[in-house]
Design a protein around this motif. Structure first.
Motif, PDB file in Angstrom:
ATOM      1  N   GLN A 151       0.838  -1.207   0.000  1.00 27.46           N
ATOM      2  CA  GLN A 151       0.000   0.000   0.000  1.00 27.46           C
ATOM      3  C   GLN A 151       0.869   1.252   0.000  1.00 27.46           C
ATOM      4  N   GLN A 152       1.951   1.219   0.788  1.00 21.05           N
ATOM      5  CA  GLN A 152       2.840   2.396   0.817  1.00 21.05           C
ATOM      6  C   GLN A 152       3.424   2.656  -0.576  1.00 21.05           C
ATOM      7  N   GLN A 153       3.767   1.562  -1.265  1.00 21.49           N
ATOM      8  CA  GLN A 153       4.350   1.769  -2.591  1.00 21.49           C
ATOM      9  C   GLN A 153       3.300   2.300  -3.567  1.00 21.49           C
ATOM     10  N   ARG A 154       2.048   1.909  -3.368  1.00 19.35           N
ATOM     11  CA  ARG A 154       0.991   2.446  -4.225  1.00 19.35           C
ATOM     12  C   ARG A 154       0.766   3.931  -3.933  1.00 19.35           C
ATOM     13  N   VAL A 155       0.918   4.327  -2.673  1.00 13.07           N
ATOM     14  CA  VAL A 155       0.850   5.757  -2.337  1.00 13.07           C
ATOM     15  C   VAL A 155       1.982   6.490  -3.078  1.00 13.07           C
ATOM     16  N   VAL A 184       1.059  -6.620  -7.675  1.00 13.37           N
ATOM     17  CA  VAL A 184      -0.020  -5.619  -7.583  1.00 13.37           C
ATOM     18  C   VAL A 184       0.560  -4.232  -7.886  1.00 13.37           C
ATOM     19  N   VAL A 185       1.720  -3.954  -7.313  1.00 17.34           N
ATOM     20  CA  VAL A 185       2.363  -2.654  -7.534  1.00 17.34           C
ATOM     21  C   VAL A 185       2.714  -2.478  -9.021  1.00 17.34           C
ATOM     22  N   LEU A 186       3.242  -3.533  -9.626  1.00 21.40           N
ATOM     23  CA  LEU A 186       3.585  -3.439 -11.052  1.00 21.40           C
ATOM     24  C   LEU A 186       2.339  -3.223 -11.903  1.00 21.40           C
ATOM     25  N   ARG A 187       1.255  -3.875 -11.512  1.00 17.91           N
ATOM     26  CA  ARG A 187       0.001  -3.719 -12.247  1.00 17.91           C
ATOM     27  C   ARG A 187      -0.470  -2.262 -12.176  1.00 17.91           C
ATOM     28  N   MET A 188      -0.304  -1.649 -11.000  1.00 15.32           N
ATOM     29  CA  MET A 188      -0.686  -0.237 -10.827  1.00 15.32           C
ATOM     30  C   MET A 188       0.226   0.672 -11.672  1.00 15.32           C
ATOM     31  N   TRP A 211       7.109  -6.632 -17.437  1.00 11.61           N
ATOM     32  CA  TRP A 211       5.906  -5.794 -17.499  1.00 11.61           C
ATOM     33  C   TRP A 211       6.112  -4.580 -18.409  1.00 11.61           C
ATOM     34  N   ALA A 212       7.346  -4.350 -18.809  1.00 12.59           N
ATOM     35  CA  ALA A 212       7.663  -3.171 -19.628  1.00 12.59           C
ATOM     36  C   ALA A 212       7.440  -3.453 -21.108  1.00 12.59           C
ATOM     37  N   ASP A 213       7.346  -2.374 -21.872  1.00  8.94           N
ATOM     38  CA  ASP A 213       7.242  -2.515 -23.327  1.00  8.94           C
ATOM     39  C   ASP A 213       8.603  -2.830 -23.931  1.00  8.94           C
TER      40      ASP A 213
END
Lengths: 240, 193
Positions: A151-155, A184-188, A211-213
């Motif tokens: 959650q902190q990383q999503r913030v 989850v963080v990568l998805r965000m 996850w990168a192009d």
């Protein structure tokens, strides 16, 4: 994806020190990142990954070459102008989150806007919107210590994109997270890029880089190879 | 794993005819292991021969329903609870190619590793895209993630190999390995054989 790169590194070299003890951290690096594009940077320790990120973020000036962010040549900017550009265009995401512990999630996200002169109420609205994009609106008034690592990383990601900031520079953002939370963080992060931001993701983990192009490899400060998503048939068979 | 054990496990759910059994197997493995129908019927014949399945009623369309026997149920349960032991470990083309490459003169091993890593990461990107667009199908995702983690392991192994070869090249290898060529076996070891 627009044509003009949001970030351009043109022949960038960085040398620390001088004379016989000089260390070349980057050597003639060319890189362009456009909106809607996430570029992963891989390489062994000391290959120049983190230096690339700090140069792209205007924290380190290149010894030679040029960095252009949203059309602005960083070498032409005075320190104050550079700080303003960083606040308005760039968002950093670090392995250890770097949130201010005395501020709530929404205050952390609003902080760069308030530093940029936004009225508090407007900054809060923008921060709430940014938190919604990472599905954390309900945790807006919690302090970092009351949030999980993910959650902190999503913030931190919300803070990186708040107020129209569009270039996310992430340094091992999943390094302190378990496999599922990291995803989850990568998805965000991927979601923000797909909605018009651009990002550089420094990682040593191939599964996360995927996850990168595009994935660029650094060795001894040089880009030695690049892998791009091909969008073709896969080994997963006919399901694709 | 053999198809035999997988089909037997699916038969535990209830009687199935061949096409039905194939469809159940494929949907429960995310469609990643397509079976041809001849293989399914051959396997059913063998299961019947070994007393693990038997022919039961026919559908109104005349298709024979196969059902699991008690012995079959025991074998399926034993298979599900038994850890998978990977046999013939090391017969990996990439490992063998690299092992040979380091012994052959004139092979650019770092370039070989880099080319392989690019290919491995490309495959990882493809699979990750499929995962991003997931349809929340658990069976499919589990198989996909298994492939993703295997490719990640391959990429990590390539990183490790590259770093190890660099240390050897620079004389920094703390535990140098003996050269692989047969001619390099020390004389005293050769004499004790």
């Amino acid at each position: 994806m627009s044509d003009a790169p949001l970030l351009k590194l043109d022949g960038v070299s960085v040398q620390y020190g001088s004379g016989p003890t000089a260390v070349t951290a980057l050597s003639g690096v060319d890189l362009e990142v456009r909106r809607g594009e996430l570029v992963a940077v891989m390489g062994s320790s000391g290959s120049g990954k983190s230096t690339l990120l700090t140069v792209a973020g205007g924290l380190v000036r290149p010894t030679s070459g040029e960095v252009v962010v949203d059309g602005q040549w960083l070498s032409t900017l005075r320190p104050g102008q550079l700080a303003t550009l960083r606040r308005r265009h760039l968002g950093f995401v670090f392995q250890d989150y770097n949130l201010v512990p005395a501020l709530t999630a929404i205050e952390n996200v609003a902080l760069p806007l308030e530093l940029d002169g936004w009225k508090a109420s407007r900054a809060r609205r923008a921060a709430r919107d940014a938190l919604s994009t990472v599905e954390l609106a309900e945790q807006a008034h919690r302090f970092p210590d009351d949030l999980s690592g993910g959650q902190q990383q999503r913030v931190a990601i919300a803070r990186a994109v708040v107020g129209g900031r569009s270039l996310i520079l992430a340094d091992e953002p999943t390094g302190a997270l378990d496999s599922t939370t990291g995803e989850v963080v990568l998805r965000m992060l991927r979601g923000r890029v797909d909605h018009g931001a651009a990002g550089i993701l420094v990682t040593h983990d191939a599964r996360h880089a995927a996850w990168a192009d595009r994935i660029v490899f650094l060795r001894d400060g040089r880009i030695v190879d690049e892998s791009a998503y091909r969008g073709v048939e896969t080994m997963a068979g006919s399901r694709a | 794993m053999s198809v035999r054990q997988g089909l037997l496990a699916v038969l535990e759910l209830g009687p199935n005819y061949g096409y039905q059994l194939r469809a159940e197997f494929e949907s429960r493995t995310g469609g990643t292991w397509p079976l041809n129908i001849g293989q399914v019927y051959t396997t059913l014949d063998r299961l019947e021969r070994d007393g693990l399945a038997r022919r039961g009623d026919e559908t109104p369309e005349g298709q024979v329903l196969y059902e699991i026997t008690n012995a079959g149920r025991a074998e399926a349960d034993a298979w599900l609870s038994r850890p998978v032991v990977r046999e013939r470990a090391g017969r990996d083309e990439l490992a063998i190619k690299l092992a040979l490459a380091v012994t052959l003169p004139g092979v650019d091993v770092p370039a070989l590793i880099q080319a392989q890593r690019t290919a491995t990461l490309g495959a990882l990107q493809d699979l990750t895209r499929l995962k991003m667009a997931d349809e929340r199908d658990l069976a499919w995702e589990l198989v996909l993630e298994s492939m993703i983690f295997q490719l990640e392991a391959e990429a990590r192994w390539l990183d490790h190999t590259e770093a190890r070869l660099a240390r050897i090249r620079d004389g920094r290898d703390p535990r140098p390995a003996a050269p692989p060529a047969a001619a390099s076996v020390p004389a005293e070891r050769e004499a004790t054989r």
